[in-house]
Write an enzyme that holds these catalytic residues in place. Sequence first.
Site, mmCIF file in Angstrom:
data_model
loop_
_atom_site.group_PDB
_atom_site.id
_atom_site.type_symbol
_atom_site.label_atom_id
_atom_site.label_comp_id
_atom_site.label_asym_id
_atom_site.label_seq_id
_atom_site.Cartn_x
_atom_site.Cartn_y
_atom_site.Cartn_z
ATOM 1 C CD GLU A 1 91.049 34.031 66.905
ATOM 2 O OE1 GLU A 1 91.323 33.507 66.225
ATOM 3 O OE2 GLU A 1 90.864 35.118 67.732
ATOM 4 C CG HIS B 1 89.815 35.393 64.029
ATOM 5 N ND1 HIS B 1 88.898 35.891 65.371
ATOM 6 C CD2 HIS B 1 90.620 35.705 64.053
ATOM 7 C CE1 HIS B 1 89.199 37.004 65.700
ATOM 8 N NE2 HIS B 1 90.643 36.922 65.051
HETATM 9 C C1 BG6 Z 1 93.791 37.269 66.029
HETATM 10 C C2 BG6 Z 1 95.073 37.346 66.251
HETATM 11 O O1 BG6 Z 1 93.172 35.727 65.987
HETATM 12 O O2 BG6 Z 1 92.852 38.528 65.171
HETATM 13 C C3 BG6 Z 1 95.314 38.610 66.640
HETATM 14 O O3 BG6 Z 1 95.644 36.490 67.688
HETATM 15 C C4 BG6 Z 1 94.848 39.974 65.357
HETATM 16 O O4 BG6 Z 1 96.928 39.255 66.632
HETATM 17 C C5 BG6 Z 1 93.610 39.749 65.581
HETATM 18 O O5 BG6 Z 1 94.641 41.139 65.596
HETATM 19 C C6 BG6 Z 1 92.703 39.931 64.309
HETATM 20 O O6 BG6 Z 1 93.741 39.621 63.349
HETATM 21 P P1 BG6 Z 1 92.626 40.461 61.776
HETATM 22 O O7 BG6 Z 1 93.330 40.553 60.713
HETATM 23 O O8 BG6 Z 1 91.704 39.851 61.353
HETATM 24 O O9 BG6 Z 1 92.531 42.606 62.110
#
Ligand code: BG6
Length: 285
Positions: A255, A155
Site C-alpha cells: 500500500e 491499499h
Molecule cells: C491494512 C491494515 O492496511 O488493512 C490492516 O494494515 C487491516 O491492519 C487491513 O487489517 C484490512 O483492513 P479492512 O478495514 O479493509 O478490513
Amino acid sequence: MISHIKTESGFNYIEVKNDAATAKIALQGAHLFHYRQQGKEALLWISTLSSFVLGKAIRGGVPICWPWFGKHSEDSHLPQHGFARTAEFKLVEDNEPNPETSELVLELQDSVESRKMWPHRFILRVTITVGSSVTVALSTRNNDSKPFTISSALHTYFAVSHISLASIEGLAGATYLDTLTGETEKQAGTIEIDQEVDRVYQAQPILLRLHDGKRQIQIKPAGSASTVVWNPWINKAAAMGDMNDDGYKTMLCIETANAMQDKRVIQPGEEHCLKVELIEEQDSP
Ligand code: BG6
C-alpha cells in the site's frame, strides 16, 4: 471505450476497454477493482466473496483509505480507513487521448455527512489512467480556512500466483513498525511472507518490485514516504466474512501510503497528491 454499468443491486461502475488494457472502476470509493493488460493476467486480486453493495468496501483492487489510515485515533466508532472508500464519487472527466490510454477523474467533496465524521472542507480527486500501465493518483485539496491533517493509502491488493513465491524488493534497510507486536524493526533484504504480516515501512523508495514466481510488477510511488505490507494469513482470512479461507494464498497488499509519521498537513488552498503507477514487466524466465 468507456461504459457505465449499473448492477441489479444499484452498484455503479465504469468499464474501460482500450487497445492496451481493460479495467473496472466503481463510483463508490473511486475504487479500481480490475485491471488487466492485453495478453496478461489480472494484476489485482479481488475476493470472490466481495459484496458489491453500497456502504460496504470492496475487498480487493485498490481501496482508497482517506482521510485517515487504519483506526481513527480518537473515535473507534468511526470507520476504519476513513470514509472515502464507501462514499459515492462523481465522474467529472473522461479522456481517451490515444487508442491505448483512458483517463478518468472522479471527485468527492465534503458534505453534511462527511463533516459529521471529519469537520473539514475538501475536494478529493482520484485520477485513474489505464494503459500499458495503470496509475492511481489521489489528490487532496484543502478548501477550508484552516489547515488539516490526513493519513491515507492506496491499499493495493496484488494477485500473486502463490504467497510462498512472492517477495518484495526495494525496502531493504527501511525501518518498519510491526503492528502485530508493536516493535520497530529494520528490514533485512527482500520481504517474504510466511506468516501474518501487518507492517508500516517508513521509507521513500523510487521503485518497489513484486516478484511472484510467474511475473514481476514494478510499483512506482510518488508523494509517499510510507508503505504498508499486509497479508492476513490463515486465522484472520478465516475470520473475515468477505475473504475465502484460502484467499490469503493468492493476495498480497502493498500500500502506497501517507501513514503514521508520514501523515500530511495541508494548508488552506493547498493540495497534496499521493500516487502509484503499476507496471507489469515481461514474464520472468
Ligand atoms: C491494512 C491494515 O492496511 O488493512 C490492516 O494494515 C487491516 O491492519 C487491513 O487489517 C484490512 O483492513 P479492512 O478495514 O479493509 O478490513
